[in-house]
Design a protein around this motif. Structure first.
Motif, PDB file in Angstrom:
ATOM      1  N   GLU A 205      -2.535   6.281   0.771  1.00 14.28           N
ATOM      2  CA  GLU A 205      -3.950   6.196   1.129  1.00 14.28           C
ATOM      3  C   GLU A 205      -4.348   7.486   1.824  1.00 14.28           C
ATOM      4  O   GLU A 205      -3.634   7.994   2.684  1.00 14.28           O
ATOM      5  CB  GLU A 205      -4.200   5.009   2.050  1.00 14.28           C
ATOM      6  CG  GLU A 205      -5.661   4.772   2.336  1.00 14.28           C
ATOM      7  CD  GLU A 205      -5.900   3.482   3.108  1.00 14.28           C
ATOM      8  OE1 GLU A 205      -7.021   2.964   3.011  1.00 14.28           O
ATOM      9  OE2 GLU A 205      -4.980   3.007   3.781  1.00 14.28           O
TER      10      GLU A 205
ATOM     11  N   LEU B  29       0.860  -1.180   0.000  1.00 13.76           N
ATOM     12  CA  LEU B  29       0.000   0.000   0.000  1.00 13.76           C
ATOM     13  C   LEU B  29       0.897   1.231   0.000  1.00 13.76           C
ATOM     14  O   LEU B  29       1.543   1.555   0.988  1.00 13.76           O
ATOM     15  CB  LEU B  29      -0.927  -0.001   1.210  1.00 13.76           C
ATOM     16  CG  LEU B  29      -2.048   1.018   1.180  1.00 13.76           C
ATOM     17  CD1 LEU B  29      -2.949   0.789  -0.028  1.00 13.76           C
ATOM     18  CD2 LEU B  29      -2.862   0.937   2.454  1.00 13.76           C
TER      19      LEU B  29
ATOM     20  N   ALA C 202      -6.765   4.923  -2.562  1.00 16.47           N
ATOM     21  CA  ALA C 202      -5.590   4.150  -2.187  1.00 16.47           C
ATOM     22  C   ALA C 202      -4.843   3.782  -3.461  1.00 16.47           C
ATOM     23  O   ALA C 202      -5.448   3.523  -4.500  1.00 16.47           O
ATOM     24  CB  ALA C 202      -5.976   2.899  -1.426  1.00 16.47           C
TER      25      ALA C 202
END
Length: 144
Positions: A8, A5, A58
């Motif tokens: 975000e 990730l 995201a």
């Protein structure tokens, strides 16, 4: 293994421009702390939006929760094992980055251009927040 990730944040839609193309709207959004802005083209029939709505954006390097690199077979697995399950829509793209200095604020900013086969994302904000996005291919995940 690094965190898949990459970025975000939560944004509010400040403007929608649907004048140029049929079924495509250009969303202009600002983060809740006003440090980031983005412009995103979306298919307005598949993903209708309104000014004032909140969006969670995201950007990930893979859809696998364990961070493994995506393969053709991973697309065939059920969505419950991926980042897709809590998100409304996703797109795969090639990214291009530029670094600029915003003159009035005198801060180092980064601008990220991402192309989703014709639909575009332009994300601008502080260099520190966007530096992890310096990879070639990304997944954009969007949720209302």
């Amino acid at each position: 293994m690094s965190d898949p990730l990459l970025f975000e944040d939560t944004f509010t839609i400040t403007a929608i421009n649907a004048q140029k193309y049929d079924r495509v709207s250009r969303l202009t959004c600002t983060s809740n702390d006003a440090s980031l802005t983005f412009t995103l083209d979306v298919n307005s029939e598949l993903y209708p939006c309104a000014v004032g709505e909140s969006l969670s954006l995201a950007i990930a390097s893979t859809l696998s929760l364990d961070g493994k690199e995506d393969t053709r077979a991973s697309w065939r697995k059920s969505a419950w094992a991926t980042r897709l399950s809590p998100m409304t829509t996703t797109m795969f793209a090639t990214a291009r980055f530029t670094v600029s200095r915003r003159v009035p604020l005198r801060i180092l900013c980064e601008a990220v251009f991402v192309s989703f086969g014709g639909l575009l994302l332009y994300l601008e904000g502080p260099y520190k927040k966007l530096a992890p996005l310096r990879i070639d291919h990304v997944y954009l995940l969007l949720k209302k």
